[in-house]
Enzyme design. Structure first.
Site, PDB file in Angstrom:
ATOM      1  NE  ARG A  45      -2.507  -0.495   3.326  1.00 35.42           N
ATOM      2  CZ  ARG A  45      -3.147  -1.299   4.139  1.00 35.42           C
ATOM      3  NH1 ARG A  45      -4.437  -1.475   4.014  1.00 35.42           N
ATOM      4  NH2 ARG A  45      -2.526  -1.940   5.102  1.00 35.42           N
ATOM      5  N   GLY A 134      -1.229 -23.679   8.562  1.00 34.15           N
ATOM      6  CA  GLY A 134      -0.152 -23.909   7.598  1.00 34.15           C
ATOM      7  C   GLY A 134       0.984 -24.760   8.157  1.00 34.15           C
ATOM      8  CG  ASP A 201      -8.638 -16.514  12.010  1.00 29.89           C
ATOM      9  OD1 ASP A 201      -8.160 -16.019  10.967  1.00 29.89           O
ATOM     10  OD2 ASP A 201      -8.163 -17.529  12.555  1.00 29.89           O
ATOM     11  CE  LYS A 205      -6.842 -19.578  10.664  1.00 33.13           C
ATOM     12  NZ  LYS A 205      -6.167 -19.334  11.948  1.00 33.13           N
TER      13      LYS A 205
HETATM   14  N1  LIG Z   1      -0.193 -13.003  10.193  1.00 35.51           N
HETATM   15  C1  LIG Z   1      -0.342 -14.322  10.282  1.00 35.51           C
HETATM   16  O1  LIG Z   1       0.152 -14.976  11.211  1.00 35.51           O
HETATM   17  C2  LIG Z   1      -1.100 -15.062   9.213  1.00 35.51           C
HETATM   18  C3  LIG Z   1      -1.079 -16.467   9.197  1.00 35.51           C
HETATM   19  C4  LIG Z   1      -1.753 -17.151   8.174  1.00 35.51           C
HETATM   20  C5  LIG Z   1      -2.443 -16.437   7.226  1.00 35.51           C
HETATM   21  N2  LIG Z   1      -2.469 -15.064   7.278  1.00 35.51           N
HETATM   22  C6  LIG Z   1      -3.169 -14.334   6.223  1.00 35.51           C
HETATM   23  O2  LIG Z   1      -2.181 -13.722   5.376  1.00 35.51           O
HETATM   24  C7  LIG Z   1      -2.703 -12.509   4.851  1.00 35.51           C
HETATM   25  C8  LIG Z   1      -1.757 -11.361   5.183  1.00 35.51           C
HETATM   26  O3  LIG Z   1      -1.651 -11.238   6.584  1.00 35.51           O
HETATM   27  P1  LIG Z   1      -0.519 -10.327   7.257  1.00 35.51           P
HETATM   28  O4  LIG Z   1      -0.581 -10.651   8.713  1.00 35.51           O
HETATM   29  O5  LIG Z   1       0.766 -10.464   6.525  1.00 35.51           O
HETATM   30  O6  LIG Z   1      -1.122  -8.860   7.005  1.00 35.51           O
HETATM   31  P2  LIG Z   1      -0.337  -7.466   7.086  1.00 35.51           P
HETATM   32  O7  LIG Z   1       0.871  -7.604   7.938  1.00 35.51           O
HETATM   33  O8  LIG Z   1      -1.347  -6.440   7.430  1.00 35.51           O
HETATM   34  O9  LIG Z   1       0.169  -7.216   5.592  1.00 35.51           O
HETATM   35  C9  LIG Z   1      -0.696  -6.861   4.547  1.00 35.51           C
HETATM   36  C10 LIG Z   1       0.144  -6.378   3.393  1.00 35.51           C
HETATM   37  O10 LIG Z   1      -0.701  -6.103   2.281  1.00 35.51           O
HETATM   38  C11 LIG Z   1      -0.401  -4.813   1.752  1.00 35.51           C
HETATM   39  N3  LIG Z   1      -1.625  -4.247   1.179  1.00 35.51           N
HETATM   40  C12 LIG Z   1      -2.817  -4.065   1.784  1.00 35.51           C
HETATM   41  N4  LIG Z   1      -3.689  -3.493   0.936  1.00 35.51           N
HETATM   42  C13 LIG Z   1      -3.031  -3.319  -0.233  1.00 35.51           C
HETATM   43  C14 LIG Z   1      -3.383  -2.759  -1.496  1.00 35.51           C
HETATM   44  N5  LIG Z   1      -4.610  -2.279  -1.744  1.00 35.51           N
HETATM   45  N6  LIG Z   1      -2.455  -2.749  -2.490  1.00 35.51           N
HETATM   46  C15 LIG Z   1      -1.208  -3.234  -2.264  1.00 35.51           C
HETATM   47  N7  LIG Z   1      -0.808  -3.780  -1.080  1.00 35.51           N
HETATM   48  C16 LIG Z   1      -1.717  -3.813  -0.076  1.00 35.51           C
HETATM   49  C17 LIG Z   1       0.094  -4.008   2.937  1.00 35.51           C
HETATM   50  O11 LIG Z   1       0.899  -2.933   2.468  1.00 35.51           O
HETATM   51  P3  LIG Z   1       1.675  -1.949   3.494  1.00 35.51           P
HETATM   52  O12 LIG Z   1       2.729  -2.810   4.117  1.00 35.51           O
HETATM   53  O13 LIG Z   1       2.227  -0.862   2.670  1.00 35.51           O
HETATM   54  O14 LIG Z   1       0.631  -1.489   4.478  1.00 35.51           O
HETATM   55  C18 LIG Z   1       0.888  -5.070   3.701  1.00 35.51           C
HETATM   56  O15 LIG Z   1       2.203  -5.161   3.211  1.00 35.51           O
HETATM   57  C19 LIG Z   1      -4.101 -12.352   5.443  1.00 35.51           C
HETATM   58  O16 LIG Z   1      -5.048 -12.848   4.542  1.00 35.51           O
HETATM   59  C20 LIG Z   1      -4.057 -13.214   6.699  1.00 35.51           C
HETATM   60  O17 LIG Z   1      -5.335 -13.711   7.068  1.00 35.51           O
HETATM   61  C21 LIG Z   1      -1.792 -14.373   8.241  1.00 35.51           C
END
Ligand SMILES: NC(=O)c1ccc[n+]([C@@H]2O[C@H](COP(=O)([O-])OP(=O)(O)OC[C@H]3O[C@@H](n4cnc5c(N)ncnc54)[C@H](OP(=O)(O)O)[C@@H]3O)[C@@H](O)[C@H]2O)c1
Length: 266
Positions: A45, A134, A201, A205
């Site tokens: 973003r 995962g 959440d 799942k």
């Molecule tokens: N966190 C976990 O432990 C975990 C585990 C399993 C699955 N997941 C899943 O993995 C996914 C990501 O989770 P996360 O924890 O990594 O989230 P996060 O830390 O909030 O990261 C989201 C990323 O997406 C980018 N983004 C958001 N909107 C965007 C847009 N419109 N255009 C371009 N980039 C955009 C953000 O950019 P910026 O960095 O610039 O804000 C950020 O880098 C989710 O679906 C979550 O449910 C997460």
């Protein structure tokens, strides 16, 4: 060696981790896959945002659509979260015949049927192992290892945040609010924690696991949802005195009439 050019959308917790894993273990992964993974672009973003895991600015872009449409990008990795733009990203890539890898359980829960149909229609694939547990990994087990089994019941702890909070309440005698605050300080819970602690959440799942176990998509609105917010220190103590632990469980049960799913603290 054949090279696959990845377009990653999201450079946050998961996207940054994927970037780091490919940087560190790319050669090992290539030797096992027989294919070199090359990160072509990472869409975020805000390209100026400070990141725990540094991604070279030459790779960063805010133009996810340009990246998906770039003919040099062979495979799209959706790690942005949410359901609206993530759906556009995923459908856009699938329509171009590009395989998509996603960790987004909310996206699959809301739009899984449409997305898998698109993958089939456009002769490509949607991969989602990281979306549910995962670390186990359960999806491959259900899709491949248990393909000859009839699954009547499926139980599991599928939300790490709730499990951490309930564990702290049990081991430290902590109140729910204090255990939640600790989880937030340590980065295990979001500042806005309702997706985890109110059970949504886990519902996303368990819907995915139910679809794998029974071969049809479950409407997320039909899944019974109960979170851990009302659980008190006293509940945990009483359960302990009776020899039990309180856990948030994802439950899929097949009945005679209809396959039902629910999750509940048990
Ligand atoms: N966190 C976990 O432990 C975990 C585990 C399993 C699955 N997941 C899943 O993995 C996914 C990501 O989770 P996360 O924890 O990594 O989230 P996060 O830390 O909030 O990261 C989201 C990323 O997406 C980018 N983004 C958001 N909107 C965007 C847009 N419109 N255009 C371009 N980039 C955009 C953000 O950019 P910026 O960095 O610039 O804000 C950020 O880098 C989710 O679906 C979550 O449910 C997460």
């Amino acid at each position: 060696m054949q090279q696959v050019n990845l377009g990653i959308i999201g450079g946050g917790t998961v996207g940054g981790g994927v970037f780091q894993a490919i940087q560190r273990n790319g050669a090992l992964i290539s030797s096992r896959l027989g294919v070199r993974l090359h990160i072509a672009r990472v869409a975020v973003r805000d390209v100026r945002k400070p990141r725990t895991i540094k991604i070279p600015s030459s790779l960063l872009t805010t133009d996810w659509a340009g990246m998906v449409n770039d003919p040099r990008v062979n495979l799209v990795v959706e790690l942005m979260g949410g359901t609206t733009t993530a759906r556009q990203v995923t459908l856009g890539a699938l329509k171009l015949g590009k395989p998509v890898v996603t960790a987004n359980k909310a996206l699959l829960s809301a739009h899984g049927e449409e997305l898998f149909e698109a993958a089939q229609n456009y002769g490509t694939n949607l991969y989602y192992e990281a979306s549910v547990a995962g670390g186990i990994p359960i999806i491959k087990v259900l899709r491949e290892g248990l393909i000859g089994n009839r699954i009547t019941r499926l139980y599991g702890i599928v939300n790490g945040t709730c499990n951490y909070i309930l564990t702290r309440m049990k081991l430290d005698g902590a109140d729910f609010v204090d255990a939640l605050a600790q989880a937030q300080r340590l980065g295990y819970a979001e500042a806005e924690p309702s997706l985890d602690i109110d059970g949504h959440d886990a519902a996303h799942k368990i819907g995915i696991l139910a679809s794998l176990a029974h071969g049809f998509w479950v409407n997320p609105r039909q899944i019974y949802v109960e979170g851990i917010r009302p659980i008190s220190k006293l509940d945990v103590q009483f359960a302990g005195q009776l020899g039990y632990s309180i856990k948030l469980l994802g439950i899929v049960k097949k009945t005679e009439a209809v396959a039902g799913t629910d999750r509940k603290p048990a």
